[in-house]
Structures are given as C-alpha cells and as structure tokens.
Design an enzyme around this catalytic site. Structure first.
Site, PDB file in Angstrom:
ATOM      1  N   HIS A 126     -42.582  81.147 -18.757  1.00  0.00           N
ATOM      2  CA  HIS A 126     -43.927  81.486 -18.445  1.00  0.00           C
ATOM      3  C   HIS A 126     -44.194  82.117 -17.432  1.00  0.00           C
ATOM      4  O   HIS A 126     -45.618  82.618 -17.267  1.00  0.00           O
ATOM      5  CB  HIS A 126     -44.562  79.958 -17.716  1.00  0.00           C
ATOM      6  CG  HIS A 126     -44.581  78.937 -18.803  1.00  0.00           C
ATOM      7  ND1 HIS A 126     -45.052  78.898 -20.048  1.00  0.00           N
ATOM      8  CD2 HIS A 126     -43.976  77.562 -18.645  1.00  0.00           C
ATOM      9  CE1 HIS A 126     -44.749  77.625 -20.606  1.00  0.00           C
ATOM     10  NE2 HIS A 126     -44.105  76.980 -19.815  1.00  0.00           N
ATOM     11  N   ASP A 163     -38.684  75.865 -26.765  1.00  0.00           N
ATOM     12  CA  ASP A 163     -39.199  75.041 -25.715  1.00  0.00           C
ATOM     13  C   ASP A 163     -40.608  74.572 -26.282  1.00  0.00           C
ATOM     14  O   ASP A 163     -41.396  75.007 -27.130  1.00  0.00           O
ATOM     15  CB  ASP A 163     -39.442  76.028 -24.497  1.00  0.00           C
ATOM     16  CG  ASP A 163     -40.115  75.177 -23.280  1.00  0.00           C
ATOM     17  OD1 ASP A 163     -39.195  74.640 -22.577  1.00  0.00           O
ATOM     18  OD2 ASP A 163     -41.289  74.681 -23.290  1.00  0.00           O
ATOM     19  N   ASP A 244     -37.581  70.208 -24.068  1.00  0.00           N
ATOM     20  CA  ASP A 244     -38.665  69.336 -23.918  1.00  0.00           C
ATOM     21  C   ASP A 244     -39.632  68.878 -24.995  1.00  0.00           C
ATOM     22  O   ASP A 244     -40.804  68.216 -24.835  1.00  0.00           O
ATOM     23  CB  ASP A 244     -39.654  69.893 -22.738  1.00  0.00           C
ATOM     24  CG  ASP A 244     -39.573  71.388 -23.091  1.00  0.00           C
ATOM     25  OD1 ASP A 244     -39.669  72.137 -24.140  1.00  0.00           O
ATOM     26  OD2 ASP A 244     -40.461  71.929 -21.808  1.00  0.00           O
TER      27      ASP A 244
END
Ligand SMILES: [Zn+2]
Length: 308
Positions: A126, A163, A244
């Site tokens: 990110h 992810d 995740d």
C-alpha cells in the site's frame, strides 16, 4: 528445489501499539510453524540486510524519503497515516523488510537458490510513491522489482499480488511502466477502495466480491491474467504474498483455504517455470489470523520447495 527463507529479528521490533492487527506475533507464528515442520531443515535461512537508501529512493519520491528520515530517531509511537503507526525501531524494520527483498532477488538471479520467501514486516504494497498507507512504510515488492530492473537489466518483471487488499501502492509506482506487469486479486469493495478494471493497461486487476473463494479467482485468472502473462513473458516473478483472503482472516470476507494457497503457489510456479526458469521472489504482505497465516505460509513454502 532450493528455497531461501529470509527474515531478520529487527522486523519483530516494529511496534504498532496495543491491539494492532499488524504485529510481531505474525512473524513469530510463521517462524514457529515452520520450525516445527518437516521442511524447516530444507530451507536456506538468510538474514536480511538493510536496504540502501538509493534503493528506497528509486521507488519513492524525495520528499517522502526525507520525511521518513527526519522522523527518526523517534521516542514515541506516532501515526503517519490513519492505519500506519511507527515507533522507535520501525525504521530498522522497514529497511530490513525492503533489504530482504533485494537480497532475495540477488539470491535468485545468481542461481544461489531457485526461489525465496521474505518473512518481513512492515508489509509494503500500500505504500505509494509519496506516502505511507495501510500498515506499509516502504513498498518492498516495488523495491525488489526496481532492483531487478536496475541491477540485472531485466526488461519484464511480473508481480502477482494475491493479498485481499488491492496493491494500490505498487500500482502507483509501476502503473503504465512497460517493464512491469502486475496481476492482482483482491476483495472489492474493501480498503483501499481502488483497483478498478479501468486502471493502467499493465495492471491486470481481478476484483472479487465478498464471499468469493479460489473458484471465482481461477475463472478470473483465465480471463484476465493468462494471455497478458504469455504476451509479457516475464524474466522474474515477484509475489506480494498476503494471506488475508483466508476464510479465518478477521479483516476481510473472502473464503480462501490453507490448501488454496498451495494451489496459488503452484500456479505461480507454473508461470515462473514456463517463462523464467522458475525464478520467484515472494514477500509477505497481509494475513492477520496468526494460525491461518502460519498454516498458509507453510503451504506456500511447501509448494515453493516442491514438497507439497
Ligand atoms: Zn492485505
């Protein structure tokens, strides 16, 4: 197959404060699961060096780099974005995390190992050109890609990002850069609320609705990734390995199982075998249920070793 496992104790000392999902327990859970597994003796263990500042500056702008540099030494915990917290030892951890990825590229490109996994934190995908975001300080996978381009004159680096959150930082760094193709899957809508199908042409985004699992992703891989990868013919495959999307993860709503991460890793290996002699550098992004994370990383590493 030889697989490197790269980490550093400094990554444990990045303190994000009480109750934060991105904490040192994640790396401890991974390491303890690997140590008690049959593959532990087979892994080539390596300590991450610190990334040199020019490698960080190669993907982040000068104002952001000097902002981070001027923040340390730091005595207290400080939020540098809504979710991203730094403290006394965070800079060392972040430099080790990016440095692990550089070291992994060197090991794989020099044929010292076939592939490598970096068990590091803070995560990276990110972090944009100009800002920290979503638990990330430096964009580790982008540092690795840029290092591969600069040090080994690679012209085509593939980044696969599975992810559960869109790798907006990596997209901000490499969007429209013809040397990089990014294939990303993520839940949508979900933080950071980016990653539409209308993005830069070299970003092959697969948004998945809440409740989706590997079945839905496999259909999207057929439609959105395979032709693009074949056209691109990568010389190296990097993986933003977030775990995740696991059904037990507390931060998202996809339904991947531990075994699905084995399948996904084998998919990445088929791609790397077909185009670049199996060269893969994988780095940890998210994954916030310690047990699911540890199991999934074990499945990932078993597959990387060819021991699955
Ligand atoms: Zn994530």
């Amino acid at each position: 197959m030889t697989t490197a496992y790269i980490t550093h104790p400094d990554c444990l000392f990045h303190d994000t404060g009480p109750g934060h999902p991105e904490n040192a327990g994640r790396l401890k859970a991974i390491q303890s699961r690997l140590e008690s597994s049959e593959i532990w003796p087979l892994l080539v263990k390596s300590k991450a060096p610190q990334a040199p500042w020019p490698a960080i500056s190669a993907v982040h702008d000068a104002a952001y780099v000097s902002k981070i540099q001027s923040m340390f030494p730091l005595r207290q915990t400080k939020a540098i974005d809504g979710d991203t917290v730094v403290s006394e030892f965070s800079l060392e951890a972040a430099l080790r995390a990016a440095g692990a990825c550089i070291h992994a590229v060197d090991l794989v490109m020099s044929h010292a190992v076939d592939n490598a996994f970096c068990a590091v934190r803070p995560p990276g995908h990110h972090a944009t050109v100009a800002q920290a975001m979503g638990f990330c300080m430096f964009n580790n996978v982008a540092v690795a890609a840029q290092h591969a381009i600069d040090a080994y004159r690679l012209e085509r680096v593939l980044i696969i990002d599975f992810d559960v959150h869109h790798g907006n930082g990596t997209e901000s760094i490499f969007g429209n850069d013809p040397r990089v193709l990014m294939c990303g899957s993520f839940q949508s809508p979900l933080y950071p609320y980016s990653g539409g199908l209308q993005g830069p042409a070299n970003m092959k985004n697969c948004p998945l609705p809440p409740g989706a699992g590997l079945h839905e992703l496999r259909a999207q891989i057929q439609t959105h990734w395979l032709d693009a990868i074949d056209h691109f013919k990568p010389q190296l495959v990097l993986v933003s390995a977030g775990f995740d999307a696991h059904i037990n993860d507390p931060l998202a709503n996809l339904r991947f199982t531990t075994e699905d991460y084995g399948w996904l890793t084998e998919f990445v290996m088929r791609v790397a075998d077909a185009y670049c002699d199996g060269k893969i550098v994988s780095t940890l992004e998210g994954g916030y249920d310690p047990n699911a994370l540890a199991d999934s990383v074990l499945a990932h590493m078993e597959a990387l070793l060819g021991a699955a």
